[in-house]
Scaffold this active site. Structure first.
Site, PDB file in Angstrom:
ATOM      1  CB  ALA A   1      -0.929  -0.032   1.335  1.00 19.74           C
TER       2      ALA A   1
ATOM      3  CG  HIS B   1       3.938  -6.680   7.245  1.00 17.73           C
ATOM      4  ND1 HIS B   1       4.757  -6.723   6.141  1.00 17.73           N
ATOM      5  CD2 HIS B   1       3.651  -5.291   7.249  1.00 17.73           C
ATOM      6  CE1 HIS B   1       4.833  -5.559   5.404  1.00 17.73           C
ATOM      7  NE2 HIS B   1       4.132  -4.828   6.155  1.00 17.73           N
TER       8      HIS B   1
ATOM      9  CG  ASN C   1       1.379 -10.087   4.673  1.00 14.33           C
ATOM     10  OD1 ASN C   1       0.212 -10.005   4.037  1.00 14.33           O
ATOM     11  ND2 ASN C   1       1.072 -10.870   5.990  1.00 14.33           N
TER      12      ASN C   1
ATOM     13  N   GLY D   1      -6.652 -12.904  10.829  1.00 11.26           N
ATOM     14  CA  GLY D   1      -7.616 -13.895  10.026  1.00 11.26           C
ATOM     15  C   GLY D   1      -7.566 -13.408   8.716  1.00 11.26           C
TER      16      GLY D   1
ATOM     17  CG  HIS E   1      -2.806  -8.815   6.440  1.00  6.86           C
ATOM     18  ND1 HIS E   1      -4.032  -8.159   6.885  1.00  6.86           N
ATOM     19  CD2 HIS E   1      -2.156  -7.684   5.670  1.00  6.86           C
ATOM     20  CE1 HIS E   1      -4.010  -6.776   6.329  1.00  6.86           C
ATOM     21  NE2 HIS E   1      -2.935  -6.722   5.732  1.00  6.86           N
TER      22      HIS E   1
ATOM     23  CG  ASP F   1       0.152  -3.406   8.858  1.00  7.12           C
ATOM     24  OD1 ASP F   1       0.536  -2.167   8.818  1.00  7.12           O
ATOM     25  OD2 ASP F   1       0.052  -3.823   7.688  1.00  7.12           O
TER      26      ASP F   1
ATOM     27  CG  LEU G   1      -5.097  -7.630   1.686  1.00  4.83           C
ATOM     28  CD1 LEU G   1      -4.426  -8.757   2.664  1.00  4.83           C
ATOM     29  CD2 LEU G   1      -6.553  -7.409   2.247  1.00  4.83           C
TER      30      LEU G   1
END
Length: 411
Positions: free
Chosen positions: A153, A230, A233, A268, A270, A292, A326
């Site tokens: 993002a 993270h 990701n 639930g 990422h 996050d 996301l």
């Protein structure tokens, strides 16, 4: 027992009828607090020979260290990466997360422009928590020195390199005195020098938003990096010939005295439950639960600004507008604790430590935060057996209580 503690040493509280998390186990034991610090009852009994000024019935709840969120972008309609009134944003988010057991946090700013960093960072002052909100441990700067291929993002046009080394870092951020954590991509030229310089200043370096291979990750860790932003990701996925940054969890080419931690978003969405279980079973002591969370946390469906982009919130999901990328999580940290415990089967002890002890160890503040050890700060949370937050305390003071829990003295 002898007289109460009202002898000049400070008002003494005894939290009783509770189970406390200490040294990885939940044990039945009272918690003693004086002047915002957790006390050793043996010293109180046998040296000072005092009793509690006030006993508080915890109604058989679990007492765990206060939660620490090292990656939170905002919440409750406020965004640290777009709001120019950073003091107001910090105040609103810091207060809102008390209800979710968070007693300290690192406000996170995604990839932005030099002008924005120079304007915002001086306003992110490190401070202790209170009834006004969770304590600020320092900013987490997630970018702009990341991979344009793994931007997620983050606005691509703001991503930069440090061709001139650490000089470019200083030019980008300005004053680093309020910074606790920096996420960067280790494959960028001059990354090792930048990692070393940041570590010299006491700033934790995290690897993320990266296309690095395992070798590049190992070199960065040997230079001082100790966190992965993270996990799974915005990075290359695990591959059996090159596990990339995920391989740091099992690498044998790291300094023996270096603990590698990894942030993981157990919302639930990422991270699949199977991926949570893999990470947990491979390296349980490195797990750091993060939200996050974005400004849409606590808000209804709709369209909201995010950095220099726009996000769309649909149910539990938030996407970059006109994409399925996301844009961050809307989960609260207590939700992540519950999901992590359930989906990994790790038990409440490890799930709670992943939101308290481990982030404190990551930041090097475990001598005062993240535990219920004697002489630690009395930041703690009361939870039921399903790990729902019933009350939050900072420096021994109740700063939040759920409607069905009443802070009740027994004398």
């Amino acid at each position: 027992m002898a007289p109460s503690s009202r002898t000049g040493a400070g008002y003494l509280y005894q939290y009783t009828n509770c189970r406390i998390l200490r040294n990885g186990k939940i044990i039945r034991e009272d918690l003693w607090v004086r002047s915002g610090v957790i006390m050793n009852p043996e010293i109180l009994f046998y040296v000072e020979k005092v009793s509690a000024d006030q006993k508080i019935d915890c109604k058989n709840l679990i007492i765990a260290p206060g939660f620490i969120d090292v990656q939170i972008n905002g919440g409750f309609g406020f965004d640290f990466s777009t709001d120019t009134n950073i003091e107001k944003s910090l105040q609103k988010v810091a207060f809102g997360i008390l209800a979710h057991g968070v007693t300290s946090f690192c406000p996170t700013i995604i990839t932005s422009t030099p002008n924005f960093y120079h304007k915002i960072l001086p306003g992110i002052k490190k401070c202790s928590g209170s009834e006004m909100g969770a304590g600020v441990l320092g900013a987490h700067l997630e970018g702009p020195f990341i991979s344009p291929d793994r931007n997620g993002a983050h606005p691509k046009q703001c991503i930069k390199s440090y061709d001139n080394g650490f000089v470019d870092v200083l030019d980008m951020y300005g004053d680093l005195s309020n910074v606790a954590l920096v996420t960067l991509a280790p494959e960028k030229q001059n990354s090792l020098q930048v990692v070393e310089e940041l570590c010299k200043r006491g700033i934790v370096v995290s690897l993320g938003h990266s296309s690095a291979n395992l070798l590049e990750g190992e070199e960065a860790v040997r230079s001082g990096a100790k966190f992965i932003t993270h996990l799974f990701n915005a990075m290359l996925p695990f591959h059996h010939r090159d596990p990339h940054l995920v391989g740091l969890l099992t690498s044998e080419k790291l300094p023996r005295n270096r603990q590698v931690f990894y942030g993981i978003i157990a919302d639930g969405i990422h991270t699949h439950p199977a991926a949570l279980r893999i990470a947990h079973r491979v390296h349980p002591k490195g797990t750091v639960l993060v939200t996050d969370a974005i400004q849409a946390m606590g808000l209804p469906d709709g369209t909201y600004p995010f950095g220099e982009q726009t996000i769309v919130v649909e149910g539990k999901y938030s996407y970059i507008k006109d994409t399925k990328t996301l844009a961050g999580s809307m989960a609260t940290l207590d939700t992540c604790v519950r999901l992590f415990a359930k989906q990994t089967g790790c038990g409440p002890e490890l799930a709670l430590e992943a939101a308290s002890l481990h982030p404190a160890q990551l930041l090097g503040i475990e001598d005062r935060k993240g535990t219920l050890n004697f002489d630690s700060d009395a930041d703690f949370v009361l939870l039921d057996d399903d790990l729902n937050v019933k009350a939050t305390y900072i420096a021994g003071k109740c700063v939040y209580q759920y409607k069905d829990y009443v802070h009740s003295p027994t004398n």
